[in-house]
Design a protein around this motif. Structure first.
Motif, mmCIF file in Angstrom:
data_model
loop_
_atom_site.group_PDB
_atom_site.id
_atom_site.type_symbol
_atom_site.label_atom_id
_atom_site.label_comp_id
_atom_site.label_asym_id
_atom_site.label_seq_id
_atom_site.Cartn_x
_atom_site.Cartn_y
_atom_site.Cartn_z
ATOM 1 N N GLU A 8 0.720 -0.999 0.286
ATOM 2 C CA GLU A 8 0.047 0.197 0.023
ATOM 3 C C GLU A 8 0.921 1.163 -0.056
ATOM 4 O O GLU A 8 0.475 2.487 -0.505
ATOM 5 N N ARG A 48 1.661 2.009 -3.486
ATOM 6 C CA ARG A 48 0.728 2.662 -4.249
ATOM 7 C C ARG A 48 0.406 3.931 -3.822
ATOM 8 O O ARG A 48 0.026 4.939 -4.666
ATOM 9 N N ASP A 73 3.065 5.818 -6.069
ATOM 10 C CA ASP A 73 2.428 5.627 -7.450
ATOM 11 C C ASP A 73 1.254 6.885 -7.507
ATOM 12 O O ASP A 73 1.447 7.541 -8.539
#
Length: 376
Positions: free
Chosen positions: A165, A168, A171
């Motif tokens: 996570e 993420r 990102d």
């Protein structure tokens, strides 16, 4: 003192352009990000800037501000501090921002955006409604954090992010930066201050992890550097990246608080790393990581933090914190304590503060919009 410096320089530094990479900002009076908590909460307009955001930012551009940073703009829905925050995780939001960047650019102001994730401070109500946590049943969501430590006693326990996570989140910042570029922004600022997610990873008070993202200083700054690297990789080489930091979370320095937190020494160490990773300016604020932290507020109370970073690293810095008077702002620059000043509340009170400052400091009048100039 200011008058002597002015005579020697024959230039008012507050209105000297400053160039970062290939971008020249016309003056050093900049607008600090200030959350408006005014976007739609759900549906296709969630997180989308509208007329209020345009009028709020456009007024300061017409007032002569050299660079305007939008409010903290979330990189994901769960990264909003309130459901009413702006976001930049979809195309609709990206398109709406172009209306704002066009106006700012047309009036000579550099448009900048602050990208953020609120972490454990997320899912709360608007501050003028008490800022209480909003539970899932009422349209809120479970906050996430480096460790399951609530922001305050009345806040829910956040869920600890997994390593997957965390990646993420990195990102999400990169994708939001790409959207910001397409929307017309020329500066992107990574929000690592005020107890938001990146700041939570930085401080040992809120980060109790035992993996590669917790424990040592090097581990606690890992997320900040990974996000900066990801943003820098998608941001044009010729345009600058800023980073906002809380120089201290006012815990270690507070004799009334036994908790250990992030310190100014840590900020200087972090600044050196950020500089080497391509960050062009450190926006130096403070506070926000722990409720009730002791903040010794006074005129220019955060300027010494910026000054120390600049002196010990050579990194360009912007100073914030109760900078209200033109002579005060000019002295901060001419004394070498900062490269720019960021005004918040003072620009809310007076959108034309740069024009007033130019008059009080004896600088040539700043350009007015044509609609005002002919009448003035």
């Amino acid at each position: 003192m200011v008058a002597v410096l002015r005579a020697e320089r024959e230039v008012i530094m507050l209105f000297d352009p400053i160039t970062l990479r290939s971008l020249t900002v016309p003056n050093r009076v900049w607008m600090s990000p200030m959350c408006q908590y005014s976007a739609a909460t759900d549906g296709p307009e969630a997180g989308v800037p509208h007329d209020w955001h345009l009028s709020h930012l456009a007024a300061r551009a017409a007032g002569g501000t050299g660079l305007i940073l939008t409010e903290a703009t979330s990189v994901s829905p769960e990264g909003r501090i309130t459901p009413m925050d702006l976001g930049l995780w979809n195309e609709r939001q990206e398109q709406a921002f172009t209306r704002i960047t066009r106006f700012l650019s047309r009036h000579g102001t550099v448009p900048g955006i602050q990208l953020a994730h609120a972490g454990r401070k997320a899912s709360t109500d608007q501050p003028w409604r008490g800022g209480r946590p909003i539970v899932v049943a009422d349209g809120g969501w479970q906050p996430v954090a480096p460790s399951p430590i609530p922001f305050a006693k009345n806040h829910p326990v956040p869920r600890e992010l997994t390593v997957e996570e965390i990646q993420r989140v990195v990102d999400d910042f990169a994708r939001a930066a790409q959207r910001a570029l397409r929307a017309g922004f020329q500066v992107v600022e990574v929000h690592g201050a005020h107890g938001y997610l990146i700041g939570e990873f930085l401080s040992p008070h809120s980060n109790h992890r035992t993996d590669a993202y917790g424990g040592s200083f090097e581990n606690r700054i890992r997320l900040a550097l990974e996000i900066v690297d990801a943003v820098r990789a998608v941001w044009p080489e010729e345009l600058p990246v800023f980073f906002r930091v809380s120089a201290t979370d006012w815990l270690t320095e507070n004799p009334e608080d036994e908790r250990q937190g992030w310190t100014v020494d840590d900020t200087v160490r972090l600044a050196k790393e950020l500089f080497s990773h391509g960050v062009d300016l450190l926006d130096t604020s403070s506070g926000g990581n722990a409720p009730g932290a002791k903040i010794l507020a006074g005129p220019g109370y955060q300027v010494p933090f910026a000054a120390r970073v600049r002196a010990e690293t050579g990194m360009p810095v912007a100073a914030v914190g109760q900078i209200t008077e033109p002579h005060q702002a000019e002295e901060i620059l001419t004394s070498g304590r900062a490269d720019a000043v960021l005004l918040g509340r003072e620009l809310l009170r007076d959108p034309h503060w740069p024009h007033r400052a130019a008059h009080e400091l004896g600088h040539a009048p700043l350009p007015w919009p044509d609609q005002y100039d002919y009448a003035l």
